[in-house]
Scaffold this motif. Sequence first.
Motif, PDB file in Angstrom:
ATOM      1  N   ALA A 239       0.771  -1.134   0.005  1.00 26.22           N
ATOM      2  CA  ALA A 239      -0.055   0.117  -0.091  1.00 26.22           C
ATOM      3  C   ALA A 239       0.912   1.275  -0.068  1.00 26.22           C
ATOM      4  O   ALA A 239       0.682   2.159  -0.674  1.00 26.22           O
ATOM      5  CB  ALA A 239      -1.035  -0.047   1.285  1.00 26.22           C
ATOM      6  N   ALA A 240       1.921   1.267   0.917  1.00 25.96           N
ATOM      7  CA  ALA A 240       2.633   2.335   1.053  1.00 25.96           C
ATOM      8  C   ALA A 240       3.312   2.625  -0.523  1.00 25.96           C
ATOM      9  O   ALA A 240       3.484   3.738  -0.907  1.00 25.96           O
ATOM     10  CB  ALA A 240       3.834   2.036   1.978  1.00 25.96           C
ATOM     11  N   ALA A 241       3.857   1.466  -1.265  1.00 25.67           N
ATOM     12  CA  ALA A 241       4.619   1.626  -2.439  1.00 25.67           C
ATOM     13  C   ALA A 241       3.440   2.241  -3.590  1.00 25.67           C
ATOM     14  O   ALA A 241       4.020   2.894  -4.088  1.00 25.67           O
ATOM     15  CB  ALA A 241       5.176   0.250  -2.805  1.00 25.67           C
ATOM     16  N   GLY A 242       2.315   1.890  -3.456  1.00 25.31           N
ATOM     17  CA  GLY A 242       1.600   2.174  -4.464  1.00 25.31           C
ATOM     18  C   GLY A 242       1.026   3.744  -4.189  1.00 25.31           C
ATOM     19  O   GLY A 242       0.803   4.648  -5.081  1.00 25.31           O
ATOM     20  N   ILE A 243       1.153   4.410  -2.841  1.00 25.28           N
ATOM     21  CA  ILE A 243       0.996   5.603  -2.622  1.00 25.28           C
ATOM     22  C   ILE A 243       2.332   6.358  -3.100  1.00 25.28           C
ATOM     23  O   ILE A 243       2.138   7.648  -3.602  1.00 25.28           O
ATOM     24  CB  ILE A 243       0.421   5.854  -1.077  1.00 25.28           C
ATOM     25  N   ILE A 244       3.248   5.962  -3.080  1.00 26.97           N
ATOM     26  CA  ILE A 244       4.435   6.378  -3.469  1.00 26.97           C
ATOM     27  C   ILE A 244       4.434   6.757  -4.805  1.00 26.97           C
ATOM     28  O   ILE A 244       4.862   7.625  -5.351  1.00 26.97           O
ATOM     29  CB  ILE A 244       5.943   5.908  -2.834  1.00 26.97           C
ATOM     30  N   LYS A 245       4.219   5.583  -5.684  1.00 28.46           N
ATOM     31  CA  LYS A 245       4.009   5.705  -7.178  1.00 28.46           C
ATOM     32  C   LYS A 245       2.839   6.877  -7.508  1.00 28.46           C
ATOM     33  O   LYS A 245       3.102   7.643  -8.264  1.00 28.46           O
ATOM     34  CB  LYS A 245       3.473   4.378  -7.531  1.00 28.46           C
ATOM     35  N   GLY A 246       1.858   7.061  -6.646  1.00 28.78           N
ATOM     36  CA  GLY A 246       0.790   7.990  -7.021  1.00 28.78           C
ATOM     37  C   GLY A 246       1.344   9.575  -6.846  1.00 28.78           C
ATOM     38  O   GLY A 246       1.250  10.237  -7.841  1.00 28.78           O
ATOM     39  N   LEU A 247       2.232   9.488  -5.718  1.00 30.56           N
ATOM     40  CA  LEU A 247       2.681  10.970  -5.473  1.00 30.56           C
ATOM     41  C   LEU A 247       3.877  11.203  -6.606  1.00 30.56           C
ATOM     42  O   LEU A 247       3.960  12.384  -6.792  1.00 30.56           O
ATOM     43  CB  LEU A 247       3.080  10.951  -4.121  1.00 30.56           C
ATOM     44  N   LEU A 248       4.339  10.112  -6.837  1.00 27.41           N
ATOM     45  CA  LEU A 248       5.615  10.309  -7.764  1.00 27.41           C
ATOM     46  C   LEU A 248       5.029  10.876  -9.132  1.00 27.41           C
ATOM     47  O   LEU A 248       5.583  11.705 -10.055  1.00 27.41           O
ATOM     48  CB  LEU A 248       6.288   9.123  -8.193  1.00 27.41           C
TER      49      LEU A 248
ATOM     50  N   GLY B 182      -7.086   1.633   0.459  1.00 24.37           N
ATOM     51  CA  GLY B 182      -8.170   2.388   0.167  1.00 24.37           C
ATOM     52  C   GLY B 182      -8.681   3.385   1.081  1.00 24.37           C
ATOM     53  O   GLY B 182      -7.845   3.833   1.916  1.00 24.37           O
ATOM     54  N   SER B 183      -9.994   3.774   1.051  1.00 26.95           N
ATOM     55  CA  SER B 183     -10.612   4.837   2.055  1.00 26.95           C
ATOM     56  C   SER B 183     -10.036   6.219   1.781  1.00 26.95           C
ATOM     57  O   SER B 183      -9.427   6.285   0.379  1.00 26.95           O
ATOM     58  CB  SER B 183     -10.438   4.324   3.388  1.00 26.95           C
ATOM     59  N   ILE B 184     -10.257   6.971   2.726  1.00 32.35           N
ATOM     60  CA  ILE B 184      -9.659   8.471   2.485  1.00 32.35           C
ATOM     61  C   ILE B 184      -8.198   8.596   2.435  1.00 32.35           C
ATOM     62  O   ILE B 184      -7.698   9.200   1.640  1.00 32.35           O
ATOM     63  CB  ILE B 184     -10.288   9.446   3.415  1.00 32.35           C
ATOM     64  N   ILE B 185      -7.558   7.911   3.025  1.00 31.73           N
ATOM     65  CA  ILE B 185      -6.084   7.808   3.367  1.00 31.73           C
ATOM     66  C   ILE B 185      -5.324   7.406   2.104  1.00 31.73           C
ATOM     67  O   ILE B 185      -4.442   7.666   1.586  1.00 31.73           O
ATOM     68  CB  ILE B 185      -5.296   7.078   4.455  1.00 31.73           C
ATOM     69  N   GLY B 186      -6.228   6.494   1.201  1.00 31.40           N
ATOM     70  CA  GLY B 186      -5.701   6.089   0.016  1.00 31.40           C
ATOM     71  C   GLY B 186      -6.351   6.631  -1.245  1.00 31.40           C
ATOM     72  O   GLY B 186      -6.102   6.089  -2.293  1.00 31.40           O
ATOM     73  N   LEU B 187      -6.861   7.878  -1.203  1.00 33.53           N
ATOM     74  CA  LEU B 187      -7.050   8.447  -2.255  1.00 33.53           C
ATOM     75  C   LEU B 187      -5.970   8.547  -3.335  1.00 33.53           C
ATOM     76  O   LEU B 187      -6.286   8.642  -4.566  1.00 33.53           O
ATOM     77  CB  LEU B 187      -7.736   9.918  -2.135  1.00 33.53           C
ATOM     78  N   PRO B 188      -4.531   8.764  -2.817  1.00 30.34           N
ATOM     79  CA  PRO B 188      -3.580   8.941  -4.083  1.00 30.34           C
ATOM     80  C   PRO B 188      -3.419   7.403  -4.855  1.00 30.34           C
ATOM     81  O   PRO B 188      -2.910   7.795  -5.770  1.00 30.34           O
ATOM     82  CB  PRO B 188      -2.539   9.184  -2.993  1.00 30.34           C
ATOM     83  N   SER B 189      -3.854   6.524  -4.166  1.00 36.52           N
ATOM     84  CA  SER B 189      -4.151   5.167  -5.110  1.00 36.52           C
ATOM     85  C   SER B 189      -4.743   5.354  -6.385  1.00 36.52           C
ATOM     86  O   SER B 189      -4.427   4.457  -7.172  1.00 36.52           O
ATOM     87  CB  SER B 189      -4.626   4.228  -4.199  1.00 36.52           C
ATOM     88  N   PHE B 190      -5.670   6.493  -6.574  1.00 34.50           N
ATOM     89  CA  PHE B 190      -6.680   6.438  -7.716  1.00 34.50           C
ATOM     90  C   PHE B 190      -5.728   7.622  -8.801  1.00 34.50           C
ATOM     91  O   PHE B 190      -6.383   7.749  -9.686  1.00 34.50           O
ATOM     92  CB  PHE B 190      -7.942   7.171  -7.282  1.00 34.50           C
ATOM     93  N   ILE B 191      -4.620   7.689  -8.314  1.00 34.26           N
ATOM     94  CA  ILE B 191      -3.861   8.750  -9.399  1.00 34.26           C
ATOM     95  C   ILE B 191      -3.019   7.614 -10.329  1.00 34.26           C
ATOM     96  O   ILE B 191      -2.354   6.872 -10.053  1.00 34.26           O
ATOM     97  CB  ILE B 191      -2.585   9.414  -8.767  1.00 34.26           C
ATOM     98  N   ASP B 192      -3.254   7.999 -11.497  1.00 38.23           N
ATOM     99  CA  ASP B 192      -2.522   7.144 -12.571  1.00 38.23           C
ATOM    100  C   ASP B 192      -1.348   7.329 -12.660  1.00 38.23           C
ATOM    101  O   ASP B 192      -0.612   8.530 -12.996  1.00 38.23           O
ATOM    102  CB  ASP B 192      -3.224   7.647 -13.726  1.00 38.23           C
ATOM    103  N   PRO B 193      -0.078   6.303 -12.305  1.00 40.83           N
ATOM    104  CA  PRO B 193       1.134   6.720 -12.386  1.00 40.83           C
ATOM    105  C   PRO B 193       1.587   6.930 -13.520  1.00 40.83           C
ATOM    106  O   PRO B 193       2.705   7.745 -13.752  1.00 40.83           O
ATOM    107  CB  PRO B 193       1.666   5.108 -11.963  1.00 40.83           C
TER     108      PRO B 193
END
Length: 487
Positions: free
Chosen positions: A133-142, A422-433
């Motif tokens: 999950a953390a890696a996925g968020i890093i991908k989104g933020l990147l 998922g959930s609110i903390i996981g909203l960056p997961s919806f960003i296309d890498p």
Amino acid sequence: MKNKKDYRTLASDIIRLVGGEGNIDKVIHCVTRLRFYLKDETLPDSERIKELKGIMGVVEAGGQYQVVVGPAVDDIHKEVVSQLSLSDETGSEDPPAAAPKADRTFSEKVRHGFNTLIGIITGAVMPIISILAAAGIIKGLLAVLTSSNIISDTGTAYLIINAMADAVFYFLPVLVGFNAAKRLDGNPLLTAVIGGVIIHPTILEAANSDVSILSIGTVDFPFLAYTYSIFPMILAAWMVKKLEEWLKTWVSAYIQAIFIPIAVIGIVSTITLILTGPVLIGFSSLLANGLESMLNLNAPIFGAIINGFYQLLVIFGLHWGIIPIYVNDFATLGYSYLSAMVSMTIVAQGGAALGVAVKTKKADIKEIGYAGAFSAFCGITEPAIYGINLRFRRPFICASIASALGGFLAGLLNINMWSIIGSIIGLPSFIDPDNGITANFWYAVLVTAITLFVAFGLTYVWGYNDRMEMEKKREKPKNPAKADLAK
């Protein structure tokens, strides 16, 4: 409970009330639950366990006795293990069941085998879920940083951050194999080496160049890229365990230390590369593509149905049987529409708990409600479910209705997700890498908000009032054996 002494006391009470150390064959844990394999499943005193401070509930499912303790589960698990004469993952691969193997019916054997398989899969994947999950968020933020031209995709910063995000996926076979071996009581380090073999740079280079390992007639056995793969290493962990055990029965003790690793690495690596790996990679792709086809057939209806009932699976601890499907989606496709839908169920449970917290005038209920809502918005639903929603029942119904609506809208808008959290903390997961913030992200924000609002509104208007009382279990006749254990 915040200090070690409290955890130690709770661990002692739990051990005593599940039947004592002699009744425990194995204890593992997931994100919020202690999962016991017990020798006699009639001994635990569930009512007394539920009354312990810090316990949110008890679930009996999948051949496990599960005690829900919340986010502090890792600390409590360590205390439980420290008080038992068991290692951290000790226990048989096949914990004792109610009936001996020879006396089981065919259906019992099938059910037991399925539960064992699910236990191995979840045991292999579960410890790395938060890292994925953390890696996925890093991908989104990147993706946001590069699309906003804050950093260049050819610069040093991008190189380092991308490595942070990709490492867990690149080395997934090693991590999964290590965890699967621990779950099987096999050899984790030897299994990890097998993972290292199949993701070795030369193997990956051969796979990318469409090189074949060998050809038999018209049948080619190609090299495949095993990064991002799960199932081949779970089977490899099983093969390592069985082969090592068999070799120890006839190989002289004087040469076991050298001969067995050579034989195991050679045989299991070869079988994985030539046979089981390609078959299971093909199966994984079919599973992911099949799920995608179902979603394409009628995504809104599919989303409404699965979301409406998903949190019932959480109650019985069966949702861990679905999570590997998400991971497989991310591994084979790089995204998961199913994970995007299920994210809305987490938001709904938090919204219902928040509705109770805002409406109630009772300080203790308000505290539990806010804590449960906060936990759900951070991706963990059990505190909201067991602390509030299921206790009052109506909030859980409200959350399920909101979940179904969220799943319907997620399917209707074709919302996608690139990380498992998922959930609110996981909203960056919806960003296309690849493309950064697109309409997909804003659709996800919109559906998340609607789901939250509906769960909160239904609960506030209909789902709760202060005249309601928390569900109380009926008193059961005292079992003399349990009474003795409780003394």
